[in-house]
Design a protein around this motif. Structure first.
Motif, PDB file in Angstrom:
ATOM      1  N   MET A   1      -0.451  -3.503   2.425  1.00  0.00           N
ATOM      2  CA  MET A   1       0.772  -3.679   1.648  1.00  0.00           C
ATOM      3  C   MET A   1       1.443  -4.999   2.015  1.00  0.00           C
ATOM      4  SD  MET A   1       4.168  -1.249   1.309  1.00  0.00           S
ATOM      5  CE  MET A   1       3.291  -0.048   0.323  1.00  0.00           C
ATOM      6  N   LYS A   2       1.639  -5.868   1.011  1.00  0.00           N
ATOM      7  CA  LYS A   2       2.261  -7.172   1.254  1.00  0.00           C
ATOM      8  C   LYS A   2       3.587  -7.329   0.515  1.00  0.00           C
ATOM      9  CE  LYS A   2      -2.169  -9.538   1.911  1.00  0.00           C
ATOM     10  NZ  LYS A   2      -3.179 -10.421   1.249  1.00  0.00           N
TER      11      LYS A   2
ATOM     12  N   GLY B   1       9.289  -6.337  -5.739  1.00  0.00           N
ATOM     13  CA  GLY B   1       8.305  -7.416  -5.811  1.00  0.00           C
ATOM     14  C   GLY B   1       8.421  -8.469  -4.720  1.00  0.00           C
ATOM     15  N   GLN B   2       9.399  -8.313  -3.810  1.00  0.00           N
ATOM     16  CA  GLN B   2       9.540  -9.301  -2.724  1.00  0.00           C
ATOM     17  C   GLN B   2       8.658  -8.903  -1.533  1.00  0.00           C
ATOM     18  OE1 GLN B   2      11.420 -12.169  -3.388  1.00  0.00           O
ATOM     19  NE2 GLN B   2      11.215 -11.140  -5.371  1.00  0.00           N
TER      20      GLN B   2
ATOM     21  N   SER C   1       1.918  -3.783  -4.815  1.00  0.00           N
ATOM     22  CA  SER C   1       2.131  -3.999  -3.378  1.00  0.00           C
ATOM     23  C   SER C   1       1.096  -4.942  -2.786  1.00  0.00           C
ATOM     24  CB  SER C   1       2.112  -2.656  -2.638  1.00  0.00           C
ATOM     25  OG  SER C   1       0.895  -1.979  -2.889  1.00  0.00           O
ATOM     26  N   ALA C   2       0.023  -5.224  -3.527  1.00  0.00           N
ATOM     27  CA  ALA C   2      -1.007  -6.145  -3.032  1.00  0.00           C
ATOM     28  C   ALA C   2      -0.695  -7.597  -3.383  1.00  0.00           C
ATOM     29  CB  ALA C   2      -2.374  -5.765  -3.603  1.00  0.00           C
TER      30      ALA C   2
ATOM     31  N   GLY D   1      -1.156  -5.699 -13.509  1.00  0.00           N
ATOM     32  CA  GLY D   1      -1.578  -6.520 -14.633  1.00  0.00           C
ATOM     33  C   GLY D   1      -2.273  -7.791 -14.201  1.00  0.00           C
ATOM     34  N   SER D   2      -2.097  -8.188 -12.945  1.00  0.00           N
ATOM     35  CA  SER D   2      -2.674  -9.439 -12.457  1.00  0.00           C
ATOM     36  C   SER D   2      -3.955  -9.203 -11.647  1.00  0.00           C
ATOM     37  CB  SER D   2      -1.629 -10.173 -11.608  1.00  0.00           C
ATOM     38  OG  SER D   2      -2.176 -11.337 -11.060  1.00  0.00           O
ATOM     39  N   CYS D   3      -3.862  -8.504 -10.517  1.00  0.00           N
ATOM     40  CA  CYS D   3      -5.047  -8.344  -9.644  1.00  0.00           C
ATOM     41  C   CYS D   3      -5.821  -7.062  -9.962  1.00  0.00           C
ATOM     42  CB  CYS D   3      -4.654  -8.394  -8.172  1.00  0.00           C
ATOM     43  SG  CYS D   3      -3.831  -6.911  -7.540  1.00  0.00           S
TER      44      CYS D   3
END
Lengths: 184, 184
Positions: free
Chosen positions: A1-2, A8-9, B5-6, B27-29
């Motif tokens: 988890m990043k 989204g931060q 979260s990634a 939607g991105s990764c």
């Protein structure tokens, strides 16, 4: 988890005030993202003494044998989840019985719950996640080619109890990945 | 869940290819974020026939009585989690026994597992999440002031089984929030 799934931060990994374990905490909105063990639910479907097993079509352990099992979904009971997995993986209708085994797979952050079950008819077959599905006499079970240690444990205890004419609940802790057994 | 979260980008809620339920998908990764039921683990600690209960110092249901219980953490067994919660909420050392109840709290996406337990000594007290902790005779249990329906179910079944001299595993499904009972 990043990243924080709420805003989204970026998240940090730290012990929140009043807690005793590190958690993912958002640096911006301060949401704490708890991570807990997931439930894997399955069953040992039996028909006239034979056990139904599936050969996995997907990783991990593609090509190895297992019982029908998978992640429990929100909104279902343990029994509903076990029956659904039997239908998905083996196209098999089952009557779910008592719990045979609960295995704490500590390194995978999973709890495996395995029920006893009766196969309701012989209209089974390979679902999309299985290469083949078959019934095995006790003497035919492919012990060396089982996919997971929790399945081995549950099958052993299932058969022990069946021989003894009892239905007990067995616990096991697994705390690190097993080394692959050599094929014979 | 609004963000991945990634990678921190926006997620959608849709049915992935080959799946049958909608999931949060980036939607991105393209990471799929599965959401599964969480385990709440507790016990009914008994000492010379009396039951240990805690009055909650935190929401939800602050001021109401419950058994020691809480979220299972990664890296522990169900029994370890139950014993840890007894220590945290009631400063109580317990010997964990058999499972008394498993309650599927469908609307909360939780599975509650309640063990039988023996209190090992009388050195208990209120942990930071409890206002007070006390031992109750069966006739003194504050049924009208219990915090949760799963606790009511587990206590009822615990006492029924104790009277009958047996230890069985009881299941219950709860599928919507209870209306608060009027105090009498």
């Amino acid at each position: 988890m990043k990243f924080c799934s709420a805003c989204g931060q970026s998240v940090g990994f730290l012990i929140p005030d009043g807690d005793h374990l590190p958690r993912y905490v958002c640096g911006s909105c301060k949401t704490i993202h708890y991570q807990n063990p997931r439930l894997i639910v399955g069953c040992v479907p039996e028909h006239e003494g034979k056990i139904l097993l599936c050969r996995r079509a997907i990783e991990p352990r593609r090509g190895f044998w297992t019982i029908p099992a998978g992640f429990m979904e929100n909104g279902e009971s343990l029994q509903t989840a076990a029956a659904r997995e039997s239908m998905e993986e083996a196209l098999a209708r089952v009557d779910i019985g008592s719990i045979c085994a609960i295995v704490h797979v500590l390194h995978a952050e999973q709890v495996h719950v395995v029920f006893r079950a009766k196969l309701l008819n012989l209209d089974f077959g390979a679902g999309p996640e299985s290469l083949e599905v078959a019934l095995f006499e006790e003497s035919e079970i492919p012990w060396r080619d089982l996919a997971f240690r929790s399945v081995e444990f549950a099958l052993q205890r299932y058969l022990d109890d069946r021989r003894a004419g009892r239905e007990t609940l067995h616990f096991q802790d697994l705390d690190h990945p097993a080394k692959p057994k050599p094929r014979v």
